[in-house]
Design a protein around this motif. Structure first.
Motif, PDB file in Angstrom:
ATOM      1  N   VAL A  48       0.873  -1.172   0.000  1.00  0.00           N
ATOM      2  CA  VAL A  48       0.000   0.000   0.000  1.00  0.00           C
ATOM      3  C   VAL A  48       0.913   1.225   0.000  1.00  0.00           C
ATOM      4  O   VAL A  48       1.705   1.422   0.918  1.00  0.00           O
ATOM      5  N   VAL A  49       0.804   2.008  -1.064  1.00  0.00           N
ATOM      6  CA  VAL A  49       1.651   3.176  -1.250  1.00  0.00           C
ATOM      7  C   VAL A  49       0.760   4.408  -1.137  1.00  0.00           C
ATOM      8  O   VAL A  49      -0.235   4.528  -1.850  1.00  0.00           O
ATOM      9  N   THR A  50       1.120   5.307  -0.212  1.00  0.00           N
ATOM     10  CA  THR A  50       0.299   6.485   0.050  1.00  0.00           C
ATOM     11  C   THR A  50       1.088   7.753  -0.263  1.00  0.00           C
ATOM     12  O   THR A  50       1.917   8.183   0.541  1.00  0.00           O
ATOM     13  N   PRO A  51       0.830   8.345  -1.448  1.00  0.00           N
ATOM     14  CA  PRO A  51       1.430   9.643  -1.733  1.00  0.00           C
ATOM     15  C   PRO A  51       0.546  10.742  -1.135  1.00  0.00           C
ATOM     16  O   PRO A  51      -0.678  10.709  -1.276  1.00  0.00           O
ATOM     17  N   ALA A  52       1.162  11.697  -0.444  1.00  0.00           N
ATOM     18  CA  ALA A  52       0.412  12.796   0.166  1.00  0.00           C
ATOM     19  C   ALA A  52       0.991  14.109  -0.322  1.00  0.00           C
ATOM     20  O   ALA A  52       2.195  14.354  -0.171  1.00  0.00           O
ATOM     21  N   GLY A  53       0.156  14.925  -0.936  1.00  0.00           N
ATOM     22  CA  GLY A  53       0.597  16.217  -1.447  1.00  0.00           C
ATOM     23  C   GLY A  53       0.440  16.306  -2.945  1.00  0.00           C
ATOM     24  O   GLY A  53      -0.556  15.851  -3.501  1.00  0.00           O
ATOM     25  N   GLU A  54       1.450  16.881  -3.599  1.00  0.00           N
ATOM     26  CA  GLU A  54       1.394  17.151  -5.032  1.00  0.00           C
ATOM     27  C   GLU A  54       2.349  16.239  -5.799  1.00  0.00           C
ATOM     28  O   GLU A  54       3.550  16.228  -5.541  1.00  0.00           O
ATOM     29  N   LEU A  55       1.783  15.503  -6.750  1.00  0.00           N
ATOM     30  CA  LEU A  55       2.571  14.616  -7.606  1.00  0.00           C
ATOM     31  C   LEU A  55       2.715  15.289  -8.961  1.00  0.00           C
ATOM     32  O   LEU A  55       1.744  15.415  -9.704  1.00  0.00           O
ATOM     33  N   ASP A  56       3.931  15.747  -9.259  1.00  0.00           N
ATOM     34  CA  ASP A  56       4.178  16.453 -10.508  1.00  0.00           C
ATOM     35  C   ASP A  56       5.607  16.202 -10.981  1.00  0.00           C
ATOM     36  O   ASP A  56       6.305  15.345 -10.439  1.00  0.00           O
ATOM     37  N   HIS A  57       6.033  16.974 -11.964  1.00  0.00           N
ATOM     38  CA  HIS A  57       7.360  16.819 -12.553  1.00  0.00           C
ATOM     39  C   HIS A  57       8.467  16.867 -11.495  1.00  0.00           C
ATOM     40  O   HIS A  57       9.452  16.140 -11.582  1.00  0.00           O
ATOM     41  N   HIS A  58       8.313  17.705 -10.493  1.00  0.00           N
ATOM     42  CA  HIS A  58       9.351  17.901  -9.488  1.00  0.00           C
ATOM     43  C   HIS A  58       9.366  16.822  -8.416  1.00  0.00           C
ATOM     44  O   HIS A  58      10.377  16.625  -7.753  1.00  0.00           O
ATOM     45  N   THR A  59       8.251  16.127  -8.228  1.00  0.00           N
ATOM     46  CA  THR A  59       8.149  15.153  -7.135  1.00  0.00           C
ATOM     47  C   THR A  59       7.949  13.724  -7.616  1.00  0.00           C
ATOM     48  O   THR A  59       7.895  12.801  -6.803  1.00  0.00           O
ATOM     49  N   ALA A  60       7.860  13.524  -8.911  1.00  0.00           N
ATOM     50  CA  ALA A  60       7.519  12.206  -9.466  1.00  0.00           C
ATOM     51  C   ALA A  60       8.477  11.100  -9.023  1.00  0.00           C
ATOM     52  O   ALA A  60       8.039   9.976  -8.744  1.00  0.00           O
ATOM     53  N   ASP A  61       9.772  11.406  -8.931  1.00  0.00           N
ATOM     54  CA  ASP A  61      10.733  10.370  -8.528  1.00  0.00           C
ATOM     55  C   ASP A  61      10.494   9.891  -7.102  1.00  0.00           C
ATOM     56  O   ASP A  61      10.838   8.759  -6.768  1.00  0.00           O
ATOM     57  N   LEU A  62       9.915  10.739  -6.258  1.00  0.00           N
ATOM     58  CA  LEU A  62       9.611  10.333  -4.887  1.00  0.00           C
ATOM     59  C   LEU A  62       8.551   9.243  -4.849  1.00  0.00           C
ATOM     60  O   LEU A  62       8.459   8.514  -3.871  1.00  0.00           O
TER      61      LEU A  62
END
Length: 125
Positions: free
Chosen positions: A26-40
């Motif tokens: 279960v993977v929980t991304p919190a916040g903004e997923l965009d060009h700058h954060t995609a690798d996270l």
């Protein structure tokens, strides 16, 4: 089921938490997923797949924004997971994020669930 935290990654705009739930991650991304954060998000997804967790449940309940780069990360993970005999399940999408998937047609290629619990219960996909 093991619900222990496996790991997390964070920038100022995106936090990604990973935990195992039975044979799923279960993977929980919190916040903004965009060009700058995609690798996270890309890196923990790849790590899960490398560990043999090919069934990925993405808990979108705290994902506030997703652009085309973020969408491509999820599509890439889907291809890798399916090649390994698993899949990517999206759960609890906020309306603003769900709209991106609807507009692009990506909602048709993912298993989409109302809750994480529903996604974990859906062993068929």
């Amino acid at each position: 089921m093991d619900h222990g935290t496996v790991g997390s990654a964070q920038s100022g705009r995106l936090l990604v938490e990973v935990r195992e739930a039975g044979s799923s991650a279960v993977v929980t991304p919190a916040g903004e997923l965009d060009h700058h954060t995609a690798d996270l998000l890309r890196e923990p997804l790849d790590e899960c797949l490398a560990k043999g967790l090919s069934r990925l449940v993405i808990d979108c309940s705290r994902l506030e924004f997703c652009d085309s780069t973020g969408l491509n990360v999820l599509l890439g993970a889907r291809l890798k997971a399916e090649a390994a005999g698993g899949g990517v399940h999206l759960a609890a999408m906020l309306p603003v994020v769900a709209r991106v998937f609807e507009i692009t047609g990506a909602d048709a290629v993912f298993s989409v669930h109302d809750t994480v619990e529903d996604a974990l219960a859906d062993d068929a996909g």
